[in-house]
Design a protein around this motif. Sequence first.
Motif, mmCIF file in Angstrom:
data_model
loop_
_atom_site.group_PDB
_atom_site.id
_atom_site.type_symbol
_atom_site.label_atom_id
_atom_site.label_comp_id
_atom_site.label_asym_id
_atom_site.label_seq_id
_atom_site.Cartn_x
_atom_site.Cartn_y
_atom_site.Cartn_z
ATOM 1 N N UNK A 151 37.679 40.527 18.516
ATOM 2 C CA UNK A 151 37.944 40.671 19.755
ATOM 3 C C UNK A 151 36.946 39.659 20.549
ATOM 4 N N UNK A 152 37.316 39.097 21.688
ATOM 5 C CA UNK A 152 36.456 38.006 22.364
ATOM 6 C C UNK A 152 35.524 38.653 23.434
ATOM 7 N N UNK A 153 34.803 37.653 24.002
ATOM 8 C CA UNK A 153 34.363 38.016 25.296
ATOM 9 C C UNK A 153 35.523 37.551 26.255
ATOM 10 N N UNK A 154 35.532 38.188 27.457
ATOM 11 C CA UNK A 154 36.506 37.847 28.499
ATOM 12 C C UNK A 154 35.996 37.803 29.899
ATOM 13 N N UNK A 155 36.654 36.924 30.606
ATOM 14 C CA UNK A 155 36.503 36.960 32.217
ATOM 15 C C UNK A 155 37.857 36.822 32.663
ATOM 16 N N UNK A 156 37.880 37.661 33.869
ATOM 17 C CA UNK A 156 39.092 37.779 34.513
ATOM 18 C C UNK A 156 38.721 37.720 36.147
ATOM 19 N N UNK A 157 39.479 36.499 36.505
ATOM 20 C CA UNK A 157 39.315 36.022 38.025
ATOM 21 C C UNK A 157 40.648 36.346 38.717
ATOM 22 N N UNK A 158 40.393 36.953 39.890
ATOM 23 C CA UNK A 158 41.629 36.853 40.890
ATOM 24 C C UNK A 158 41.373 35.658 42.014
ATOM 25 N N UNK A 159 42.604 35.028 41.856
ATOM 26 C CA UNK A 159 42.577 33.855 42.614
ATOM 27 C C UNK A 159 43.680 33.855 43.794
ATOM 28 N N UNK A 160 43.266 32.888 44.926
ATOM 29 C CA UNK A 160 44.574 32.836 45.895
ATOM 30 C C UNK A 160 45.919 32.574 45.231
ATOM 31 N N UNK A 161 45.911 31.435 44.451
ATOM 32 C CA UNK A 161 47.286 30.877 43.957
ATOM 33 C C UNK A 161 46.956 30.217 42.477
#
Length: 178
Positions: A151-161
Amino acid sequence: MLRGRCCTWTVVRTQENGKRQGRAAGQRRAPAARARHRTPPPPTPFGAYVEAVQTGNLLFLSGMLPAIGHEPKFVGRLGKELDANAGREAVRIAALNVLSAARHKLRSLDNVTRVVRLCVYLATEGDFFDQPRVADAASELFRDVFGEDKTSVRMVLGVASLPLGMPAAVEVILEVEA
């Protein structure tokens, strides 16, 4: 809805003598149990870049989109045109594209020793806050294929498009046998 021609691959651990073996704690390869997932053909770029680059023992996979054969399977933003369940399916398709591109580059997913980093970009409407659950679709797929210990490290980003109006892109760094 997932449409298009897919292929099936199986991850099976084998010993050096070619016999199948169980997965012991700390092993560096895929789980012993067969992990069957339908994967699309290896993706092709939507621009002037390559899908995968290996340097040393790291394989960098570009931001994979939920597309099969250059055809978007989902278009829209989470919280507006799409709900969290559609987002999870879009992320799963993008993650399957990651696996397909990695397998194409490495010839076998058995060469993967760990998922180092997972970054999930989600095109969202302002009031959508379920990004972690949507991104879990990729984390869960990689866990099922490579095992809990990878299992990895993770980043989740909300973006406009995101490109072509698609709701998700999945970027991954894998550690591989050099």
